[in-house]
Scaffold this active site. Structure first.
Site, PDB file in Angstrom:
ATOM      1  N   CYS A   2       9.550   0.765  52.657  1.00 48.51           N
ATOM      2  CA  CYS A   2       8.652  -0.215  53.303  1.00 48.51           C
ATOM      3  C   CYS A   2       8.296   0.185  54.734  1.00 48.51           C
ATOM      4  O   CYS A   2       7.355  -0.360  55.308  1.00 48.51           O
ATOM      5  CB  CYS A   2       9.286  -1.603  53.291  1.00 48.51           C
ATOM      6  SG  CYS A   2       9.724  -2.133  51.633  1.00 48.51           S
ATOM      7  N   HIS A  19       6.345  -6.194  58.603  1.00 47.26           N
ATOM      8  CA  HIS A  19       6.444  -5.951  57.166  1.00 47.26           C
ATOM      9  C   HIS A  19       6.591  -7.310  56.483  1.00 47.26           C
ATOM     10  O   HIS A  19       7.406  -8.142  56.885  1.00 47.26           O
ATOM     11  CB  HIS A  19       7.648  -5.053  56.889  1.00 47.26           C
ATOM     12  CG  HIS A  19       7.977  -4.947  55.440  1.00 47.26           C
ATOM     13  ND1 HIS A  19       7.014  -4.714  54.488  1.00 47.26           N
ATOM     14  CD2 HIS A  19       9.155  -5.060  54.770  1.00 47.26           C
ATOM     15  CE1 HIS A  19       7.584  -4.690  53.304  1.00 47.26           C
ATOM     16  NE2 HIS A  19       8.887  -4.894  53.443  1.00 47.26           N
ATOM     17  N   ASN A  73       5.564  -8.861  48.816  1.00 48.73           N
ATOM     18  CA  ASN A  73       5.985  -7.644  49.498  1.00 48.73           C
ATOM     19  C   ASN A  73       5.337  -6.441  48.808  1.00 48.73           C
ATOM     20  O   ASN A  73       5.633  -6.163  47.647  1.00 48.73           O
ATOM     21  CB  ASN A  73       7.518  -7.566  49.428  1.00 48.73           C
ATOM     22  CG  ASN A  73       8.098  -6.351  50.105  1.00 48.73           C
ATOM     23  OD1 ASN A  73       7.384  -5.403  50.422  1.00 48.73           O
ATOM     24  ND2 ASN A  73       9.401  -6.372  50.332  1.00 48.73           N
TER      25      ASN A  73
END
Ligand code: UT7
Length: 341
Positions: free
Chosen positions: A125, A268, A298
């Site tokens: 990520c 994020h 996500n």
């Protein structure tokens, strides 16, 4: 500390020249999950802030998402694909184990036959910010004029849709930026600093166990769903809160900023509660953080550039103020950047 800062004295300064993003059309909602899993919209919303996520069509690969996002970023930068001299794709869901998705993207952008470097980068990520640091280094070293940095994922291909603690978290998408030379007064947003970190002590809490050299594909790995994402939710949550908090605090304190002086923080997009927790402890207003996780979940390496593009196009990045990007992910990795918008 972060090596990105070392290049600040360079005569050449890197900047973001254009942004773009793409999400697949199919929208999978929490209510859809209620039909197949023992879960509720209420549980997912209150524990994560996520309400929906996008799912790639069966004939859409990561490189297709990359191509759509990249084309938008190239157009926004006002350049032609042929002006690119480096292609970087950050992803943990590449088209293939080999060749790299960056090479497939090069073909899809009509750049076959142009011998420019193209490679993939995996920092989970944190991947897009790692890509941004690489692009900055290339531009400031005079090795490239226009670098395409894409973060893209088709995570729906590596999820176990029977595992309610994991599948509800993730979605598919792509975000892209063109990084080039900063021209003061022009429409370029200087990348003031990029800082990267990794700590390999915990490689287990966020993992796709099979498909690599440790557990190559076999009937067993398929039967045991070892090609799917495994998350130790509590451990990752703890790590994420501590790194979010640390990175934002350090960036603000080091620069001597007050909350009013910051344009926006683009984190994020993992879990709304991670952001709330950081905000509370730093005494920052929640609306300083740009979020779109309610709609997309996500999207790993795509999350930060997708949010950056949306925020930029929606006019949510005030001109003349710093924009802070913060990311964390498997590895464990974490990274942050400061842009001058
Ligand atoms: O980019 C980084 C990627 N990883 C992450 O972002 C994960 C970070 N972690 C998190 O976001 C949170 O830890 C989760 C959202 C994954 C889980 O939230 P939590 O508050 O830590 O819940 P929990 O794991 O403590 O689970 C509480 C209960 C459990 O039941 P029991 O054992 O208490 O009976 C779970 O089985 O909730 C259950 N549960 C669910 N219930 C309904 C887990 N998933 C679900 C679900 N629906 N989808």
């Amino acid at each position: 500390m972060g090596w990105g800062r070392v290049t600040m004295s360079s005569e050449l300064q890197a900047a973001i020249l254009g942004t773009g993003s793409y999400v697949p059309a199919r929208r999978l909602t929490n209510q859809d999950f209620e039909k197949t899993l023992e879960t509720t919209d209420e549980w997912i919303t209150t524990r994560t802030g996520i309400r929906a996520r996008r799912i790639a069509a069966p004939d859409e690969a990561t490189s297709d998402l990359c191509a759509r996002a990249a084309s938008a970023a190239i157009e926004d930068a006002g350049i032609a694909p042929a002006d690119l001299d480096l292609i970087l794709v950050s992803t943990l869901t590449p088209d293939y184990m080999m060749p790299s998705t960056a090479c497939v993207l090069q073909k899809k952008l009509g750049l076959s036959g142009r011998a420019i470097p193209a490679f993939d980068l995996n920092a989970a990520c944190s991947g897009y910010v790692y890509g941004l640091a690489t692009a900055k280094a290339y531009v400031e070293a005079g090795l490239a004029k226009h670098v395409l940095v894409v973060g893209a994922e088709v995570l729906s291909r590596v999820l176990n849709y029977q595992d309610r603690s994991t599948c509800i978290l993730f979605g598919d998408g792509a975000g892209a930026t063109v990084v080039g030379r900063h021209t003061p007064g022009g429409r370029s947003h200087r990348i003031r600093e990029v800082n990267l970190w990794a700590d390999g002590r915990d490689t287990e809490s966020l993992l796709i166990p099979a498909g690599g050299s440790v557990h190559p594909a076999s009937h067993t790995t398929v039967d045991e769903k070892l090609h799917c994402v495994k998350v130790n939710g509590k451990e990752v949550f703890r790590f994420a809160v501590s790194k979010m908090l640390g990175m934002v605090k350090d960036t603000i304190e080091r620069n001597g900023w007050t909350a009013e002086q910051i344009g926006r923080i683009i984190p994020h997009q993992a879990n709304y509660r991670i952001l709330e927790s950081a905000c509370e402890r730093l005494n920052l207003p929640m609306d300083l953080f740009f979020t779109n996780l309610a709609e997309y979940g996500n999207t790993s390496a795509a999350s930060v550039p997708l949010a950056l593009d949306e925020a930029a196009r929606a006019g949510k990045l005030p001109a003349g103020k710093p924009v802070i990007l913060v990311a964390f992910g498997a590895g464990m990795t974490w990274a942050c950047a400061v842009l001058e918008w």
